[in-house]
Each structure stands twice: as C-alpha cells, then as structure tokens.
Design an enzyme around this catalytic site. Structure first.
Site, PDB file in Angstrom:
ATOM      1  N   HIS A  49      29.573 -16.182  58.085  1.00 49.79           N
ATOM      2  CA  HIS A  49      30.214 -14.853  58.080  1.00 49.79           C
ATOM      3  C   HIS A  49      29.091 -13.870  58.352  1.00 49.79           C
ATOM      4  O   HIS A  49      28.166 -13.753  57.555  1.00 49.79           O
ATOM      5  CB  HIS A  49      30.883 -14.570  56.730  1.00 49.79           C
ATOM      6  CG  HIS A  49      31.347 -13.152  56.598  1.00 49.79           C
ATOM      7  ND1 HIS A  49      32.440 -12.661  57.290  1.00 49.79           N
ATOM      8  CD2 HIS A  49      30.857 -12.106  55.886  1.00 49.79           C
ATOM      9  CE1 HIS A  49      32.601 -11.374  56.998  1.00 49.79           C
ATOM     10  NE2 HIS A  49      31.650 -11.012  56.150  1.00 49.79           N
ATOM     11  N   GLY A 103      35.221 -10.192  59.644  1.00 50.62           N
ATOM     12  CA  GLY A 103      34.417  -9.302  60.478  1.00 50.62           C
ATOM     13  C   GLY A 103      35.151  -8.735  61.672  1.00 50.62           C
ATOM     14  O   GLY A 103      34.530  -8.107  62.527  1.00 50.62           O
ATOM     15  N   GLU A 117      38.697 -15.687  57.767  1.00 50.72           N
ATOM     16  CA  GLU A 117      38.961 -14.912  56.543  1.00 50.72           C
ATOM     17  C   GLU A 117      39.091 -13.438  56.916  1.00 50.72           C
ATOM     18  O   GLU A 117      38.196 -12.637  56.647  1.00 50.72           O
ATOM     19  CB  GLU A 117      37.793 -15.106  55.560  1.00 50.72           C
ATOM     20  CG  GLU A 117      37.568 -16.553  55.167  1.00 50.72           C
ATOM     21  CD  GLU A 117      36.257 -16.774  54.421  1.00 50.72           C
ATOM     22  OE1 GLU A 117      35.288 -16.020  54.634  1.00 50.72           O
ATOM     23  OE2 GLU A 117      36.208 -17.710  53.622  1.00 50.72           O
ATOM     24  N   PRO A 118      40.186 -13.089  57.587  1.00 48.07           N
ATOM     25  CA  PRO A 118      40.279 -11.733  58.144  1.00 48.07           C
ATOM     26  C   PRO A 118      40.720 -10.692  57.115  1.00 48.07           C
ATOM     27  O   PRO A 118      41.833 -10.179  57.181  1.00 48.07           O
ATOM     28  CB  PRO A 118      41.327 -11.900  59.249  1.00 48.07           C
ATOM     29  CG  PRO A 118      42.195 -13.028  58.765  1.00 48.07           C
ATOM     30  CD  PRO A 118      41.394 -13.878  57.827  1.00 48.07           C
ATOM     31  N   GLY A 119      39.853 -10.363  56.178  1.00 49.15           N
ATOM     32  CA  GLY A 119      40.202  -9.417  55.112  1.00 49.15           C
ATOM     33  C   GLY A 119      40.607  -8.055  55.647  1.00 49.15           C
ATOM     34  O   GLY A 119      41.766  -7.637  55.557  1.00 49.15           O
ATOM     35  N   TYR A 137      28.524   3.202  53.568  1.00 52.37           N
ATOM     36  CA  TYR A 137      28.304   2.666  54.916  1.00 52.37           C
ATOM     37  C   TYR A 137      28.264   3.729  56.005  1.00 52.37           C
ATOM     38  O   TYR A 137      27.982   3.410  57.157  1.00 52.37           O
ATOM     39  CB  TYR A 137      29.456   1.732  55.315  1.00 52.37           C
ATOM     40  CG  TYR A 137      29.763   0.593  54.386  1.00 52.37           C
ATOM     41  CD1 TYR A 137      28.749  -0.135  53.775  1.00 52.37           C
ATOM     42  CD2 TYR A 137      31.078   0.214  54.160  1.00 52.37           C
ATOM     43  CE1 TYR A 137      29.058  -1.203  52.953  1.00 52.37           C
ATOM     44  CE2 TYR A 137      31.390  -0.854  53.343  1.00 52.37           C
ATOM     45  CZ  TYR A 137      30.372  -1.559  52.737  1.00 52.37           C
ATOM     46  OH  TYR A 137      30.673  -2.614  51.932  1.00 52.37           O
ATOM     47  N   CYS A 167      29.284  15.004  41.311  1.00 46.32           N
ATOM     48  CA  CYS A 167      28.183  15.937  41.545  1.00 46.32           C
ATOM     49  C   CYS A 167      27.046  15.171  42.226  1.00 46.32           C
ATOM     50  O   CYS A 167      25.997  14.913  41.641  1.00 46.32           O
ATOM     51  CB  CYS A 167      27.743  16.532  40.214  1.00 46.32           C
ATOM     52  SG  CYS A 167      26.674  17.930  40.431  1.00 46.32           S
ATOM     53  N   GLU A 168      27.332  14.749  43.463  1.00 47.39           N
ATOM     54  CA  GLU A 168      26.389  13.932  44.238  1.00 47.39           C
ATOM     55  C   GLU A 168      26.455  14.412  45.674  1.00 47.39           C
ATOM     56  O   GLU A 168      27.557  14.466  46.238  1.00 47.39           O
ATOM     57  CB  GLU A 168      26.835  12.455  44.252  1.00 47.39           C
ATOM     58  CG  GLU A 168      26.832  11.742  42.938  1.00 47.39           C
ATOM     59  CD  GLU A 168      25.471  11.202  42.574  1.00 47.39           C
ATOM     60  OE1 GLU A 168      24.508  11.423  43.334  1.00 47.39           O
ATOM     61  OE2 GLU A 168      25.384  10.574  41.523  1.00 47.39           O
ATOM     62  N   TYR A 181      38.419  -2.624  51.028  1.00 49.95           N
ATOM     63  CA  TYR A 181      37.147  -2.174  50.439  1.00 49.95           C
ATOM     64  C   TYR A 181      37.243  -0.753  49.874  1.00 49.95           C
ATOM     65  O   TYR A 181      36.307   0.032  49.992  1.00 49.95           O
ATOM     66  CB  TYR A 181      36.008  -2.242  51.465  1.00 49.95           C
ATOM     67  CG  TYR A 181      35.829  -3.611  52.053  1.00 49.95           C
ATOM     68  CD1 TYR A 181      35.191  -4.614  51.331  1.00 49.95           C
ATOM     69  CD2 TYR A 181      36.324  -3.910  53.306  1.00 49.95           C
ATOM     70  CE1 TYR A 181      35.057  -5.880  51.856  1.00 49.95           C
ATOM     71  CE2 TYR A 181      36.195  -5.181  53.837  1.00 49.95           C
ATOM     72  CZ  TYR A 181      35.557  -6.162  53.106  1.00 49.95           C
ATOM     73  OH  TYR A 181      35.431  -7.416  53.623  1.00 49.95           O
TER      74      TYR A 181
HETATM   75  C1  PLP Z   1      32.518 -14.595  53.109  1.00 46.27           C
HETATM   76  C2  PLP Z   1      33.366 -13.458  53.590  1.00 46.27           C
HETATM   77  N1  PLP Z   1      34.464 -13.729  54.315  1.00 46.27           N
HETATM   78  C3  PLP Z   1      35.257 -12.732  54.770  1.00 46.27           C
HETATM   79  C4  PLP Z   1      34.963 -11.419  54.495  1.00 46.27           C
HETATM   80  C5  PLP Z   1      35.896 -10.385  55.013  1.00 46.27           C
HETATM   81  O1  PLP Z   1      35.336  -9.627  56.005  1.00 46.27           O
HETATM   82  P1  PLP Z   1      36.177  -8.518  56.745  1.00 46.27           P
HETATM   83  O2  PLP Z   1      36.954  -7.811  55.710  1.00 46.27           O
HETATM   84  O3  PLP Z   1      35.176  -7.656  57.377  1.00 46.27           O
HETATM   85  O4  PLP Z   1      37.026  -9.201  57.730  1.00 46.27           O
HETATM   86  C6  PLP Z   1      33.824 -11.095  53.749  1.00 46.27           C
HETATM   87  C7  PLP Z   1      33.469  -9.718  53.467  1.00 46.27           C
HETATM   88  O5  PLP Z   1      32.512  -9.364  52.849  1.00 46.27           O
HETATM   89  C8  PLP Z   1      33.006 -12.153  53.281  1.00 46.27           C
HETATM   90  O6  PLP Z   1      31.907 -11.908  52.562  1.00 46.27           O
END
Ligand code: PLP
Length: 328
Positions: free
Chosen positions: A75, A110, A151-153, A197, A229-230, A267
């Site tokens: 990843h 990613g 793992e398309p979060g 970021y 306050c930042e 996130y």
């Molecule tokens: C191991 C792993 N897989 C998948 C993801 C998900 O990435 P994204 O949300 O950018 O697709 C992450 C994010 O930190 C990760 O650490």
C-alpha cells in the site's frame, strides 16, 4: 524474526507480508512522489518490510520457521499517482514469485477521489486493465492464479459525508496579507485533513434561514478557519502548498450561516482530534436513500471528556505523591 519467533513451534503458520516496494506516492503537496503525510511507500516511509530484504533475510526466516506465506501486501499511499500505483502493482507480482505458497496479492488502497475542480478521480478500469493483464501473465508463467485484493477506503466513502457547521464569527485584517476570515463552530477537531495534509475540500455557504430565496448572488473571497486557537486550524489551505493559507470565493456569508464541507466521508470522523481543546465529539447523522435523517452518534456530553480525570485532595497528594495506588 521477532514476529516469526512467536510461531517457533507452529510450522505451517499462515502469514502475510507487507512490503515497502521502494516507491511511494500520495498526498496534496505539488509532488506526490516525495515525502508527504499520505505517502507510505519508498525510503521516506516506515511501513512494510523494505523490498530488498524480501528475497533474502525474509525468505530465510520463512524457511527457518516453516511459515506459510499466503499473501503479499503493498500500500503506497492515499491518493496515489495512478501511474505509480500501476508500476508498483506490477512490481508487487515479483514478490509473489519468491514464495510459491502465495495465493493473494493485496494492492492496498490509494485510489484518488477528485473532491474539487482540477482533482482527478482515478478511473479504476483504466488503471486496473494492465494490472489484470499482468496477473494473467503471472498465471501463465508461474502456473498458479493469484487472487487480487484491494482496500479502496477513500474511493468508497469520501464523497458520502459532509461536515455541517455554522459560521460563528467573521474577522477582517487589512494591509498586505490581510484577509476576511470565516470562523466556524467546528474545525480540525472534526475534519483534520486540511490541517494535517493540506487537503482541499469543497465548501458551500448556505443561508441560516434555510430558504433558497435568501441565497443571493454576492460572493466574497475568504479564508475559512476552525474553532481551535491554532493557526493550523485552517480549512482552506493553498492547493499544493499545505503550509500556506488561501482565499476561497464563496457566497457572501453572515454570522449564523451554514457552511458545508463536502468530501468528508473518509479520514474525518475516524481521524478527528477528539476532545482537542476539550471540544466534545460531534454528532453524526446518516441520511438514507429516501433522504430521511437518522442520528447515528449523539453529541458527546461534556462530563465524558473529563470522566477519567482523577481528583486529588491536598492530603492525598502528600500521602501518595505519585498517585501510584490510584493508577493501580
Ligand atoms: C493498509 C491500507 N490499506 C488501505 C488504505 C486505504 O487507503 P485509501 O483510503 O487511500 O484508499 C490504507 C490507508 O491508510 C492503508 O493503510
């Protein structure tokens, strides 16, 4: 080796190996390939076992302890460059050749989601096709088919959430470097991505009346900031320059107006700086397919923030100076 030792007397233990393929990508600075806070591959990243060690020390350990490597995992970063992702995906297949027992290659996440104009969403078909071909070539050459896992979060949920805030104050500074600031009743405590970021989110200002007739056509160039306050509690960082602020042209806002930050599905809630400055956790509302709202998280009561604090009387401080008995 430290990890493998746990399985000293358990030969055949199934394991997966996260590899740092030597290349990373991801982030919001101009270069997505050098160090950035969402790049988790390459020499600037501590994630995974360095690729040069796989066909050597790692292989030796696997053989020594009789481990069964069933998965290789890479990843390289969140919001990675599609070309680099493709390159790494193909390269990752070479790690699968080292261990004949591997049946799955997990390519992590990613996949870029364009939240604002100019940001491109990754076309999964476009980047996936050459990688699928590489998996087929692997199967022909190696005589075994690998399962591709991803793992398309972000890709799944980024655009499914929005932060709903209120403009609490409007502050003007003049002269060189002067701005009109909109101050919110939320901030990095709820959506940390801009501060951490330099991520850029879509922002919309709506009238407090909720009446479309009150939207108006006047606009204003403003900097949007959070309630901490930042100086880093900034919702409008400069695109490509995470350390700098930028003005955004928005509908002219009055105090009390609503400000919506879209693209807050990934996130944001999970990465919120809970209880920073003693701000309670925000409530969350899920809107179903019929448009019906459901409360799925209550606003945190203030008492919860300090419920774990331990009160000491002046006598107990002297009787038990380090609070050791309490901690125990
Ligand atoms: C191991 C792993 N897989 C998948 C993801 C998900 O990435 P994204 O949300 O950018 O697709 C992450 C994010 O930190 C990760 O650490």
């Amino acid at each position: 080796e430290r990890f493998a030792k746990h399985y000293e007397n358990k030969p055949g233990m199934k394991v997966g190996i996260r590899v740092n393929p030597g290349v990373g990508s991801g982030g919001f600075s101009k270069s997505t390939t050098s160090f950035s806070k969402t790049n988790v591959g390459g020499p600037s990243s501590s994630f995974g076992i360095w690729h040069e060690l796989v066909d050597g020390p790692v292989k030796d350990i696997v053989e020594k302890y009789g481990l069964d490597v069933e998965r290789i995992h890479t990843h390289i970063g969140s919001g990675s460059d599609p070309e680099i992702w493709q390159q790494v995906a193909k390269q990752s297949l070479s790690f699968c050749k080292i261990f004949k027992s591997v049946h799955s290659l997990n390519l992590g996440g990613g996949y870029k989601v364009g939240r604002v104009e100019g940001e491109k969403t990754t076309d999964l078909q476009e980047i996936g096709q050459p990688v699928a071909d590489a998996f087929r070539t692997f199967a022909e050459e190696e005589g075994r088919e690998l399962k591709m896992e991803i793992e398309p979060g972000t890709y799944l949920v980024a655009m499914a959430g929005a932060l709903v805030t209120t403009v609490q104050d409007k502050v003007t500074t003049t002269g060189e470097g002067g701005h009109v600031f909109l101050k919110l009743d939320a901030g990095m405590t709820d959506v940390l991505r801009p501060s951490l970021y330099g991520a850029v989110h879509p922002i919309t200002v709506l009238p407090s009346s909720g009446d479309v007739a009150d939207v108006g056509s006047e606009t204003e160039d403003v900097v949007v900031v959070g309630h901490c306050c930042e100086s880093g509690d900034l919702m409008t960082p400069k695109p490509g320059e995470p350390e700098d602020l930028a003005e955004r042209t928005l509908r002219q806002a009055a105090i009390g107006d609503l400000l919506i930050m879209d693209g807050s599905g990934a996130y944001c809630s999970g990465m919120s700086t809970k209880n920073y400055n003693s701000f309670p956790e925000s409530p969350e509302v899920l809107v179903d397919r019929e448009g019906k709202p459901h409360l799925i998280r209550k606003r945190q009561p203030l008492e919860q923030i300090f419920q774990n604090e331990v009160q000491l009387s002046s006598t107990s401080i002297f009787a038990d100076p380090v609070g050791a008995s309490e901690a125990a």
